[in-house]
Design a protein around this motif. Structure first.
Motif, PDB file in Angstrom:
ATOM      1  N   ARG A 309      52.397 -33.417  31.639  1.00  0.00           N
ATOM      2  CA  ARG A 309      51.037 -33.504  32.175  1.00  0.00           C
ATOM      3  C   ARG A 309      50.475 -32.121  32.421  1.00  0.00           C
ATOM      4  O   ARG A 309      49.282 -31.909  32.385  1.00  0.00           O
ATOM      5  CB  ARG A 309      51.036 -34.290  33.484  1.00  0.00           C
ATOM      6  CG  ARG A 309      50.872 -35.761  33.228  1.00  0.00           C
ATOM      7  CD  ARG A 309      50.538 -36.513  34.501  1.00  0.00           C
ATOM      8  NE  ARG A 309      51.076 -37.860  34.361  1.00  0.00           N
ATOM      9  CZ  ARG A 309      52.055 -38.342  35.073  1.00  0.00           C
ATOM     10  NH1 ARG A 309      52.587 -37.621  36.033  1.00  0.00           N
ATOM     11  NH2 ARG A 309      52.501 -39.543  34.864  1.00  0.00           N
ATOM     12  N   ARG A 310      51.387 -31.166  32.689  1.00  0.00           N
ATOM     13  CA  ARG A 310      50.897 -29.809  32.912  1.00  0.00           C
ATOM     14  C   ARG A 310      50.690 -29.083  31.593  1.00  0.00           C
ATOM     15  O   ARG A 310      50.427 -27.898  31.574  1.00  0.00           O
ATOM     16  CB  ARG A 310      51.899 -29.041  33.775  1.00  0.00           C
ATOM     17  CG  ARG A 310      52.014 -29.594  35.182  1.00  0.00           C
ATOM     18  CD  ARG A 310      52.692 -28.595  36.103  1.00  0.00           C
ATOM     19  NE  ARG A 310      54.006 -28.206  35.611  1.00  0.00           N
ATOM     20  CZ  ARG A 310      55.136 -28.791  35.979  1.00  0.00           C
ATOM     21  NH1 ARG A 310      55.105 -29.780  36.819  1.00  0.00           N
ATOM     22  NH2 ARG A 310      56.284 -28.378  35.514  1.00  0.00           N
ATOM     23  N   GLY A 311      50.810 -29.806  30.503  1.00  0.00           N
ATOM     24  CA  GLY A 311      50.446 -29.208  29.222  1.00  0.00           C
ATOM     25  C   GLY A 311      51.616 -28.732  28.387  1.00  0.00           C
ATOM     26  O   GLY A 311      51.424 -28.038  27.410  1.00  0.00           O
ATOM     27  N   ASP A 312      52.830 -29.098  28.779  1.00  0.00           N
ATOM     28  CA  ASP A 312      53.965 -28.678  27.977  1.00  0.00           C
ATOM     29  C   ASP A 312      54.081 -29.528  26.714  1.00  0.00           C
ATOM     30  O   ASP A 312      53.350 -30.468  26.510  1.00  0.00           O
ATOM     31  CB  ASP A 312      55.262 -28.767  28.781  1.00  0.00           C
ATOM     32  CG  ASP A 312      55.375 -27.623  29.757  1.00  0.00           C
ATOM     33  OD1 ASP A 312      54.356 -26.946  29.959  1.00  0.00           O
ATOM     34  OD2 ASP A 312      56.468 -27.415  30.307  1.00  0.00           O
ATOM     35  N   ARG A 313      55.053 -29.147  25.879  1.00  0.00           N
ATOM     36  CA  ARG A 313      55.197 -29.846  24.616  1.00  0.00           C
ATOM     37  C   ARG A 313      55.697 -31.266  24.820  1.00  0.00           C
ATOM     38  O   ARG A 313      56.384 -31.562  25.792  1.00  0.00           O
ATOM     39  CB  ARG A 313      56.169 -29.068  23.736  1.00  0.00           C
ATOM     40  CG  ARG A 313      55.510 -27.904  23.061  1.00  0.00           C
ATOM     41  CD  ARG A 313      56.532 -27.084  22.351  1.00  0.00           C
ATOM     42  NE  ARG A 313      57.537 -26.592  23.279  1.00  0.00           N
ATOM     43  CZ  ARG A 313      58.236 -25.485  23.080  1.00  0.00           C
ATOM     44  NH1 ARG A 313      58.055 -24.796  21.984  1.00  0.00           N
ATOM     45  NH2 ARG A 313      59.111 -25.079  23.951  1.00  0.00           N
ATOM     46  N   GLY A 372      60.855 -30.434  23.967  1.00  0.00           N
ATOM     47  CA  GLY A 372      60.173 -29.386  23.202  1.00  0.00           C
ATOM     48  C   GLY A 372      59.982 -29.737  21.737  1.00  0.00           C
ATOM     49  O   GLY A 372      60.272 -28.950  20.845  1.00  0.00           O
ATOM     50  N   VAL A 373      59.484 -30.959  21.508  1.00  0.00           N
ATOM     51  CA  VAL A 373      59.248 -31.387  20.126  1.00  0.00           C
ATOM     52  C   VAL A 373      57.921 -30.810  19.634  1.00  0.00           C
ATOM     53  O   VAL A 373      56.899 -30.967  20.298  1.00  0.00           O
ATOM     54  CB  VAL A 373      59.197 -32.932  20.061  1.00  0.00           C
ATOM     55  CG1 VAL A 373      58.765 -33.394  18.685  1.00  0.00           C
ATOM     56  CG2 VAL A 373      60.554 -33.502  20.432  1.00  0.00           C
ATOM     57  N   GLN A 374      57.956 -30.139  18.491  1.00  0.00           N
ATOM     58  CA  GLN A 374      56.712 -29.565  17.986  1.00  0.00           C
ATOM     59  C   GLN A 374      56.089 -30.420  16.903  1.00  0.00           C
ATOM     60  O   GLN A 374      54.876 -30.513  16.798  1.00  0.00           O
ATOM     61  CB  GLN A 374      56.961 -28.150  17.469  1.00  0.00           C
ATOM     62  CG  GLN A 374      56.880 -27.143  18.605  1.00  0.00           C
ATOM     63  CD  GLN A 374      57.402 -25.794  18.208  1.00  0.00           C
ATOM     64  OE1 GLN A 374      58.389 -25.684  17.492  1.00  0.00           O
ATOM     65  NE2 GLN A 374      56.733 -24.762  18.667  1.00  0.00           N
ATOM     66  N   GLN A 375      56.934 -31.003  16.111  1.00  0.00           N
ATOM     67  CA  GLN A 375      56.408 -31.873  15.053  1.00  0.00           C
ATOM     68  C   GLN A 375      57.364 -33.023  14.828  1.00  0.00           C
ATOM     69  O   GLN A 375      58.540 -32.960  15.209  1.00  0.00           O
ATOM     70  CB  GLN A 375      56.238 -31.070  13.776  1.00  0.00           C
ATOM     71  CG  GLN A 375      57.508 -30.319  13.416  1.00  0.00           C
ATOM     72  CD  GLN A 375      57.233 -29.165  12.473  1.00  0.00           C
ATOM     73  OE1 GLN A 375      56.132 -28.635  12.456  1.00  0.00           O
ATOM     74  NE2 GLN A 375      58.209 -28.822  11.674  1.00  0.00           N
ATOM     75  N   LEU A 376      56.861 -34.073  14.189  1.00  0.00           N
ATOM     76  CA  LEU A 376      57.640 -35.278  13.958  1.00  0.00           C
ATOM     77  C   LEU A 376      58.925 -34.958  13.191  1.00  0.00           C
ATOM     78  O   LEU A 376      59.957 -35.580  13.395  1.00  0.00           O
ATOM     79  CB  LEU A 376      56.784 -36.279  13.179  1.00  0.00           C
ATOM     80  CG  LEU A 376      57.297 -37.719  13.217  1.00  0.00           C
ATOM     81  CD1 LEU A 376      57.410 -38.205  14.651  1.00  0.00           C
ATOM     82  CD2 LEU A 376      56.376 -38.605  12.413  1.00  0.00           C
TER      83      LEU A 376
END
Ligand code: C2E
Ligand code: CA
Ligand code: CA
Length: 713
Positions: A309-313, A372-376
């Motif tokens: 919610r604080r904008g992390d990944r 810390g997932v950036q992409q699928l």
């Protein structure tokens, strides 16, 4: 003895006064002087009780003499009577100022002289007495004051001793942050001299951090005048050992109720903390694998959601369920199952990153929280790695165990915004992975929610299916290759589920095994198959009827007793009944199962091993059981033409089975080519769509009446 001093320059007066003085009382000694200066010299060494002096004297008048006498040490209280000739006020004033006590007029009235002198003597003695009394009193008072202080000191010391023996750190500081005292425990903890630090700055003694924190808390107490609620802090001892303390701070007031010091008490709760942490660890970890459990996973997810919610990944939740793990437990025993779970837990931990979390949710269910997932692609790659690490071969107690896993994945926030939503989404995705044939992963898709509902509905529908007579049995013929005749049929259950048409056993039997309904369902199947068998017999058809048994039945009921009872009830000849067992049944508890099977065989019931070649057992193992037939799994039959190793397995099974005196049935024969190969390999019987799909009993009757023969191509 009373001493009276007479000072007069006239000899006559001296004589008269000496005589009068001697008469005042018994034991009076009189010293008479003509010269006041001589008298003063004598008085320096002697202390009289009364002095009577003339005023008018040539060398020194009475006032001067009195002043000189009064100036001498210890002479302030001795009465001095001055004789004046006239009623001269100025002389009297002078004499009074000099310290005279009383006056007598010259010529002296003898009576008056004696009375006055006597009174003065008495008075001065009285005063002296009072004075000594006062001094004694004072001394006594002094003494008692001293002892009071002693008591106070003693009790203070005792208090200090008590404070010193307390197993807590006790100290006090003033408004300027200077130490007022520290007890022995605290001095020992910091390795300081408790007396030397008094008056020193807290930061200088306890270090900047502790000092600054202590002062800011102290200031709050000074300002509010109220104790602080207890708080926990970690302090480092002189031995560089961190310990956890529960600290309280309270105001110390003076007699005017002003807060002058702040008392700090710190109780060492390190051991209690450790015990708490241990309990916490136990509460949050799985005892078998020491992995975090569901509670801890949920905590972590909650934290990750808050962080997101604080904008992390975003993050991903992988739910892992080992495929067919139950059979590992059933077949090889729980100790082997536990070992497998431990190894899998280690492998999973070794596969994820340190920031990720691996949890065991119970049984053969694990979860991986991928942070810390950036992409699928990241998620898919991890899922593939997890599948890879789980399926790597494993040897426990000399047996090679192949395990696969099904993974359901939910992503935050797209697939669920809260814990329950995420877990449910991942669960549904896993259900899909299982349905997709296991050993795979599936990402949550929104339409999966309906699957979940269907599952619940299936459960309740299944519970009513027996009473509502929704089950029926289909039969699939088994053909003897030597004769081409139908020698047996396998009973296969079908569920006519209202609104859903025919439901195949693969869709509801796993659920029935889970919820226990498999037991009443199996009872019904056995009874129904025997009833049908009896009918065929009465119609003159000598047909072997095979019934499938579930491993769960052997765990929950006495299968031997059930079979005997049903045979008796239906009047079926035991020789016409065959039971199909999977290898996992044989290995649950080899001794008791073997005993059960021998009894059944002694009755004349025959036994077949179903899906042979897929399980853990070997032919060598099978020979310990009274088995009549082996059913080669359709997987081998399907590839018999294309896959040389499958062909080799089929050949080996047939050869070894025959050498152990068993007949071989090939399942799932669909083509002429397969059939030809099986005939060539010497297979005894076949079963499959090539000859007939499973059909209702009437269909079997038709086949039998139509000749019951199959032309071996
Ligand atoms: P199974 O015992 O190996 O039964 C054979 C399965 O293969 C049956 O599926 C049958 O319809 C199918 N089959 C037969 N010939 C062919 C073929 O040529 N090609 C293909 N592709 N399949 C063929 P079904 O009836 O769906 O049953 C599935 C499984 O459910 C059975 O496997 C058995 O393990 C279980 N099952 C069925 N009925 C019962 C029952 O009454 N009790 C228990 N405990 N299990 C049952
Ligand atoms: Ca079967
Ligand atoms: Ca089979």
């Amino acid at each position: 003895m009373t001493r009276i001093v007479i000072v007069d320059d006239r000899i006559t007066n001296r004589n008269i006064f000496s005589r009068l003085a001697s008469s005042i009382e018994d034991g009076v000694s009189v010293e008479a002087f003509g010269d006041p200066r001589e008298a003063l010299v004598w008085l320096q060494r002697n202390t009289p009780d009364l002095i009577i002096t003339d005023f008018n004297m040539p060398e020194m008048d009475g006032a001067e003499f009195t002043r000189a006498f009064r100036a001498m040490p210890g002479c302030s209280d001795i009465p001095v009577i001055v004789l004046t000739v006239y009623e001269e006020r100025s002389y009297r004033l002078k004499a009074l100022e000099a310290g005279a006590t009383d006056f007598l007029q010259s010529p002296v009235d003898h009576h008056e002289f004696v009375t006055r002198a006597r009174n003065l003597l008495r008075l001065s003695r009285q005063q002296a007495l009072i004075k000594t009394r006062a001094v004694t009193l004072e001394r006594e008072l002094d003494a008692s004051e001293r002892s009071r202080q002693q008591v106070l000191r003693d009790s203070r010391e005792r208090l200090a001793q008590i404070v010193d023996t307390l197993p807590a750190m006790v100290s006090a500081c003033d408004r300027d942050g200077r130490i007022v005292f520290v007890n022995a425990h605290q001095a020992d903890f910091y390795g300081i001299d408790p007396e030397a630090v008094v008056g020193q700055d807290v930061s200088a003694v306890f270090g900047d951090e502790h000092g600054a924190r202590g002062r800011s808390y102290d200031n709050v107490v000074f300002e509010n005048g109220m104790a602080l609620p207890p708080f926990e802090e970690t302090l480092i001892s002189q031995r560089k050992e961190p310990r956890v303390f529960l600290t309280t701070k309270a105001p110390l007031r003076d007699s005017t109720d002003k807060v002058v010091h702040v008392l700090t008490t710190s109780l060492d709760i390190t051991d209690r903390k450790r015990a708490e942490e241990h309990l916490l660890h136990i509460a949050h970890h799985d005892s078998l694998t020491n992995l975090p459990n569901r509670t801890l996973l949920q905590d972590r997810i909650r934290r990750e959601i808050a962080r997101a919610r604080r904008g992390d990944r975003p993050f991903a939740l992988h739910l892992l369920d080992l495929d067919r793990f139950k059979s590992v437990n059933d077949v090889l025993g729980h100790h082997v199952g536990d070992e497998v779970l431990k190894v899998m837990a280690e492998r999973l931990v070794g596969t994820v990153r340190e920031t990720d979390l691996v949890a065991r949710l119970g049984g053969d269910e694990f979860a991986v929280l991928q942070i810390g997932v950036q992409q699928l692609e990241d998620v898919k790659q991890l899922a593939e790695r997890l599948i890879g690490t789980i399926s790597a071969p494993l040897v426990v107690e000399g047996r090679e165990i192949a395990t696969t896993v099904s993974i359901g994945i939910a992503l935050h926030p797209s697939d669920g915004s809260d814990i329950q939503g995420l877990l449910k989404a991942a669960d549904l995705a896993m259900y899909r992975a299982k349905a997709d044939g296991r050993n795979t992963y599936s990402l949550f898709a929104a339409d999966m929610t309906t699957l979940m509902q269907e599952q619940t509905e299936l459960d309740s529908a299944l519970r009513h299916a027996i009473n509502r007579k929704e089950f029926t049995l289909y039969y699939q013929p088994q053909i003897e290759l030597a004769t081409g005749r139908i020698v047996g049929v396998e009973a296969l259950i079908r569920w006519r589920r209202p609104g859903h048409g025919f439901v195949s056993p693969g869709e509801f039997l796993p659920l029935a095994e889970e919820n226990g309904l498999i037991v009443p369902i199996s009872d019904w199947v056995l009874r129904e198959a025997c009833r049908q068998s009896k009918l065929w017999q009465q119609l003159g058809h000598n047909l072997r009827v095979s019934v499938n048994l579930s491993p769960v039945q052997f765990r929950k009921q006495n299968v031997g007793a059930l079979v005997v009872k049903v045979l008796a009830e239906t009047g079926v000849a035991p020789q016409t009944l065959e039971l199909e067992l999977t290898e996992s049944i044989l290995m649950q508890d080899p001794e008791s199962v073997a005993e059960n099977l021998r009894q059944l065989q002694a009755l004349g019931v025959s036994l077949a091993i179903d899906d042979f070649g897929t399980g853990y057992s070997s032919l060598a193992y099978i020979k310990n059981f009274p088995v009549d037939r082996l059913k080669i799994d359709q997987g081998f039959v399907r590839n018999i033409e294309d896959d040389p190793s499958d062909a080799a397995i089929v050949r080996a099974i047939i050869t070894l089975g025959h050498s152990l005196g068993m007949d071989i049935v090939a399942e799932g024969v669909e083509t002429q080519e397969q059939l030809s190969r099986l005939i060539a390999e010497g297979c005894d019987e076949v079963q499959g769509y090539f000859y007939s799909r499973p059909v209702p009993p009437e269909g079997i009757l038709e086949l039998l009446n139509g000749g019951g023969y199959m032309q071996a191509g």
